[in-house]
Write an enzyme that holds these catalytic residues in place. Sequence first.
Site, mmCIF file in Angstrom:
data_model
loop_
_atom_site.group_PDB
_atom_site.id
_atom_site.type_symbol
_atom_site.label_atom_id
_atom_site.label_comp_id
_atom_site.label_asym_id
_atom_site.label_seq_id
_atom_site.Cartn_x
_atom_site.Cartn_y
_atom_site.Cartn_z
ATOM 1 N N ASN A 45 -8.626 -10.797 -1.434
ATOM 2 C CA ASN A 45 -8.565 -11.412 -0.244
ATOM 3 C C ASN A 45 -8.308 -12.978 -0.350
ATOM 4 O O ASN A 45 -9.279 -13.653 -1.234
ATOM 5 C CB ASN A 45 -9.718 -11.370 0.741
ATOM 6 C CG ASN A 45 -9.604 -9.713 1.206
ATOM 7 O OD1 ASN A 45 -10.831 -9.153 1.005
ATOM 8 N ND2 ASN A 45 -8.760 -9.318 1.880
ATOM 9 N N GLY A 48 -3.534 -15.249 -1.986
ATOM 10 C CA GLY A 48 -2.162 -15.801 -1.727
ATOM 11 C C GLY A 48 -1.003 -14.802 -1.561
ATOM 12 O O GLY A 48 0.149 -15.104 -1.215
ATOM 13 N N GLU A 169 0.060 -4.815 3.304
ATOM 14 C CA GLU A 169 -0.981 -4.075 3.379
ATOM 15 C C GLU A 169 -0.920 -3.113 4.604
ATOM 16 O O GLU A 169 -1.660 -2.752 5.395
ATOM 17 C CB GLU A 169 -2.162 -5.133 3.816
ATOM 18 C CG GLU A 169 -2.653 -6.049 2.712
ATOM 19 C CD GLU A 169 -3.988 -6.781 2.944
ATOM 20 O OE1 GLU A 169 -4.682 -6.171 3.553
ATOM 21 O OE2 GLU A 169 -3.928 -7.857 2.388
#
Lengths: 282, 289
Positions: A45, A48, A169
């Site tokens: 996390n 970048g 994600e």
Amino acid sequence: MGEMGETIVKLEQVVFKYDGQERNAVDHVSFEIFEGEWLAIVGHNGSGKSTLAKLLNGLLFPESGRILVKEKELTEETVWDVRRQIGMVFQNPDNQFVGTTVQDDVAFGLENAGIPREEMITRVGDALHKVNMDQFLNQEPHHLSGGQKQRVAIAGVVALSPSVIILDESTSMLDPKGREEVLETVRMLMEERGVTVISITHDLEEAARADRMIVMNQGSVYKEGTPKDIFLLEEELISLGLDIPFPVKLSSSLREQGIELSQIHLTDEELVNDLCELISKM
Amino acid sequence: MRINLQNVEHKYQVNTPFERAALTDVTIDIPSGTYLAVIGHTGSGKSTLLQHLNGLLQPTKGYIQVGEQRITAGKKEKNLKAIRKRVGIVFQFPEHQLFEETVLKDICFGPMNFGVSEEEAIRLAKESITKVGLGEEILEKSPFDLSGGQMRRVAIAGVLAMQPEVLVLDEPTAGLDPRGRKEIMDLFYSIHKDSGISTILVTHSMEDAARYADEIVVMHKGSVFERGKPRDIFSRSAELAELGLDVPNTVKVQLMLERSTGLKFGRICLSLDELTSEIAASMKRGDLS
């Protein structure tokens, strides 16, 4: 990985910094993405990787350096053309459902792109068929599971027939079944349409299925290679806040016990087969 | 504090054409100090169950005993606030609920809402921010200037500051990177061990259920399908597969090996170390063939 395709996206010394932050979120990043490959970009996390995703489809623009999509530089002038080439599926299935029904949702992007109605109807049907959601045309979003919503989001992107799909994600809020549905759909799109896939993830099992991986750390490219190359880093990856897939962990733990496994294993099957072979020679 | 659900039923939208039973006849006893994992397919009733534990939902039949208090179907429970103080819930993506100008104010909001003085709330805020692994200097920052992982920790600190006796965790690590995931799970485990509070973890991660829980409840179609120790539950992989549930990676590999070599390991392996030593031992004995 088979033969490498043509370069489809190229990053040259890309730098980006958020307002009020001291550190560059993306710091002199250069790499290429090849046509038809599945590239996984992993990182902890704040490494970048999501900023990269936003730069790749022109939601943000580099402070310096440049991004070329099919040899055309991505700028505020070219962003609309580029977005036709690059579709993006975001993390939260609930934040990207704009239509009141499944087919309206898919039609939304086509309407924006000014596609004539007749063609739109065909494209919506085709795209939903591709992601195996064509039996849900008139369903409202709240009747769908997370995995189904993400598949509709993918259909929305597919309907615009982009050359590249970015999954930012996109499976992280799904249950294991939903995740599998989405990854299967992506795999199939690659095979049938030759789409290039960039998946931004910290799910290492997901990344292990990619053709190539890029590991981001503190805004820079830390390492680039095939999943096998990358997962050979083992402890190094863990020190970057990442993890290694279970079969890699198990084979290294067996090696420590003096069991001579020849190579690194990315899947349970590979590891079990290798163990069986070792046993049959005993 | 003990929580006991007796024959709990929950129907949504009763007396409408949309009436739907999300829970039917659920009986679960959770003795004080238990670490219980709740697993089940999406739609199995896990979330509905969880919302009964502190009175966010009331049963349409049966009752829930929370310490001395009882929430009974059809009766208005007056003192839900007391229950909510004692049962803290960390919802999915709890950082979405941060709202105050500073981290300090955000963490103090809960305790003060339950009647704690400002001074005491500040003390609790400092204590809980340290517990979640952040420095006190973060208290003066806006929660919205923090990274995702930090926001998650602040939200968790807000729940801890209410000093709950039962901690309910709904997929608390979703969206975090692997290190963050492990840190948060280890944090909850050490709080569980140190303070002896009960912990109820709702999760899709069979690895976490195997690693941390004393017992596992398997939910299916709104009912308790099974309850048992992790080793017992995960030795029934065929039953779990029928419910669309996985077993931990270690068990998956163990079963594949057993199938292809004809060998039987002495136990279901729930950790990497267990599996490694079982495989190594069998190979040394030479009984894999």
